[in-house]
Design a protein around this motif. Structure first.
Motif, short mmCIF file in Angstrom:
data_model
loop_
_atom_site.label_atom_id
_atom_site.label_comp_id
_atom_site.label_asym_id
_atom_site.label_seq_id
_atom_site.Cartn_x
_atom_site.Cartn_y
_atom_site.Cartn_z
N ILE A 27 36.06 9.99 16.48
CA ILE A 27 36.52 10.08 14.96
C ILE A 27 35.25 10.64 14.37
CG2 ILE A 27 37.18 8.65 13.21
CD1 ILE A 27 38.47 6.66 15.35
N ILE A 28 35.60 11.53 13.29
CA ILE A 28 34.75 12.03 12.26
C ILE A 28 35.14 11.32 11.02
CG2 ILE A 28 33.94 14.01 11.01
CD1 ILE A 28 34.98 15.58 13.29
N GLU A 29 34.07 10.64 10.41
CA GLU A 29 34.29 9.57 9.29
C GLU A 29 33.77 10.28 8.21
OE1 GLU A 29 34.48 5.07 8.90
OE2 GLU A 29 32.36 5.79 8.60
N VAL A 30 34.48 10.41 6.92
CA VAL A 30 34.10 10.92 5.57
C VAL A 30 34.14 9.89 4.68
CG1 VAL A 30 34.42 12.61 3.95
CG2 VAL A 30 35.13 13.30 6.26
N ARG A 31 33.00 9.52 4.10
CA ARG A 31 32.65 8.46 3.17
C ARG A 31 31.87 9.06 1.93
NH1 ARG A 31 33.55 3.60 3.83
NH2 ARG A 31 34.28 2.80 5.85
N VAL B 197 25.26 13.33 12.18
CA VAL B 197 25.63 13.12 10.64
C VAL B 197 25.48 14.48 9.59
CG1 VAL B 197 23.23 12.23 9.99
CG2 VAL B 197 25.21 11.46 8.65
N ALA B 198 26.11 14.52 8.75
CA ALA B 198 25.87 15.78 7.99
C ALA B 198 26.29 15.24 6.47
CB ALA B 198 26.88 16.93 8.34
N PHE B 199 25.73 16.26 5.53
CA PHE B 199 26.16 15.94 4.09
C PHE B 199 26.89 16.84 3.58
CE2 PHE B 199 25.13 14.88 -0.25
CZ PHE B 199 25.44 13.70 -0.43
N CYS B 200 27.95 16.75 2.94
CA CYS B 200 28.56 17.59 1.89
C CYS B 200 28.21 17.41 0.47
CB CYS B 200 30.22 17.25 1.95
SG CYS B 200 30.93 18.41 0.88
N PRO B 201 27.40 18.68 -0.19
CA PRO B 201 27.00 18.75 -1.22
C PRO B 201 27.90 18.45 -2.55
CG PRO B 201 27.45 20.86 -0.76
CD PRO B 201 27.72 19.90 0.77
N THR C 275 25.57 2.32 16.38
CA THR C 275 26.87 2.18 15.82
C THR C 275 27.14 2.29 14.22
OG1 THR C 275 27.48 0.08 15.62
CG2 THR C 275 27.90 0.73 17.78
N THR C 276 25.67 2.43 13.74
CA THR C 276 25.69 2.57 12.06
C THR C 276 25.34 3.87 11.64
OG1 THR C 276 23.60 1.62 11.93
CG2 THR C 276 25.34 -0.05 12.11
N VAL C 277 25.89 4.09 10.38
CA VAL C 277 25.14 5.09 9.52
C VAL C 277 24.47 4.41 8.46
CG1 VAL C 277 25.67 7.31 7.86
CG2 VAL C 277 27.07 6.74 10.20
N ARG C 278 23.36 4.70 7.90
CA ARG C 278 22.64 4.20 6.89
C ARG C 278 22.11 5.02 6.01
NH1 ARG C 278 20.53 -1.13 8.72
NH2 ARG C 278 21.24 -1.43 11.06
N GLU C 279 22.16 4.56 4.71
CA GLU C 279 21.58 5.31 3.56
C GLU C 279 20.14 4.73 3.23
OE1 GLU C 279 24.27 6.28 -0.11
OE2 GLU C 279 25.61 5.18 1.15
N TRP C 280 19.12 5.56 2.98
CA TRP C 280 18.00 5.28 2.54
C TRP C 280 17.69 5.89 1.22
CZ3 TRP C 280 15.75 2.47 6.47
CH2 TRP C 280 16.13 2.35 7.81
N GLY D 224 28.61 13.94 -3.60
CA GLY D 224 28.70 14.35 -2.21
C GLY D 224 29.58 13.62 -1.27
N LEU D 225 29.23 13.66 0.02
CA LEU D 225 30.11 13.09 0.99
C LEU D 225 29.23 13.00 2.31
CD1 LEU D 225 33.59 14.82 0.82
CD2 LEU D 225 33.22 12.43 0.18
N ILE D 226 29.23 11.74 2.78
CA ILE D 226 28.60 11.66 4.15
C ILE D 226 29.85 11.65 5.15
CG2 ILE D 226 27.26 9.84 5.54
CD1 ILE D 226 26.17 8.50 2.81
N ILE D 227 29.14 12.54 6.18
CA ILE D 227 30.26 12.76 7.36
C ILE D 227 29.60 12.47 8.48
CG2 ILE D 227 31.48 14.64 8.39
CD1 ILE D 227 31.12 16.22 5.41
N SER D 228 30.10 11.74 9.54
CA SER D 228 29.61 11.27 10.72
C SER D 228 30.49 11.10 11.79
CB SER D 228 29.09 9.96 10.36
OG SER D 228 29.95 8.78 10.16
N GLY D 229 29.93 11.46 12.92
CA GLY D 229 31.01 11.36 14.29
C GLY D 229 30.20 11.00 15.36
N GLY D 230 30.76 10.57 16.47
CA GLY D 230 30.33 10.09 17.71
C GLY D 230 31.27 9.71 18.93
#
Length: 169
Positions: free
Chosen positions: A89-93, A67-71, A37-42, A79-85
């Motif tokens: 819900i598609i979350e944009v952060r 997960v996708a990344f908007c430049p 249930t997580t999205v992680r940045e490395w 940019g933006l991190i976009i995730s869904g599952g």
């Protein structure tokens, strides 16, 4: 090219369940989505040997499958991190935003599991695919569904924002 040309360069081990999606938007950043249930940045701290700092960007209530990344674009210089599952819900952060802070946007419209995401090369639109047999096109910044692509005979497992005028599902 042979299999001996490839080698494991790093193992990123923080997720507690299988990883369902990965984005590599820039040389020092990897983004991953998991069924934990997580999205992680490395963030790459040291190149040799590779050492990464991991932070949770998003913590949802159900599996995160894509997960996708908007430049970087106007208004979103990092940019933006976009995730869904599974929660549909598609979350944009924004990268680096703490998971307890509000998302930039929550894109609602799919009736079932979101299993595919992509962003156009110029960062103007997001494409999503779902078990509901549809794909949707969302304009970045407007955050509304601009096009509903129906007619698929089953789940839309892959989407590609091929160019400014072409979407492949």
């Amino acid at each position: 090219m042979s299999s001996s040309d490839f080698k494991l360069s790093a193992s990123l081990e923080e997720h507690e369940d299988d990883v369902r999606g990965v984005a590599f938007p820039r040389p020092k950043l990897v983004v991953s989505a998991s069924r934990d249930t997580t999205v992680r940045e490395w963030k790459l701290l040291e190149p040799e040997p590779p050492r990464y700092d991991c932070s949770i960007t998003s913590h949802g209530s159900a599996f995160v499958n894509a997960v996708a990344f908007c430049p970087p674009i106007k208004g979103y210089p990092d940019g933006l991190i976009i995730s869904g599952g599974k929660d549909t819900i598609i979350e944009v952060r924004e990268p680096g935003r703490e998971p307890d802070k509000d998302a930039e946007a929550l894109l609602l419209g799919h009736a079932h599991n979101v299993c595919a995401l992509d962003v156009s090369q110029n960062g103007t639109y997001v494409v999503s695919g779902s078990w509901d047999s549809s794909a949707r096109v969302w304009t970045v910044g407007k955050w509304e569904c601009d096009a509903l692509l129906e007619g698929h005979q089953g789940s839309v497992w892959a989407v590609l924002a091929f160019d400014k005028d072409t979407i492949i599902t």
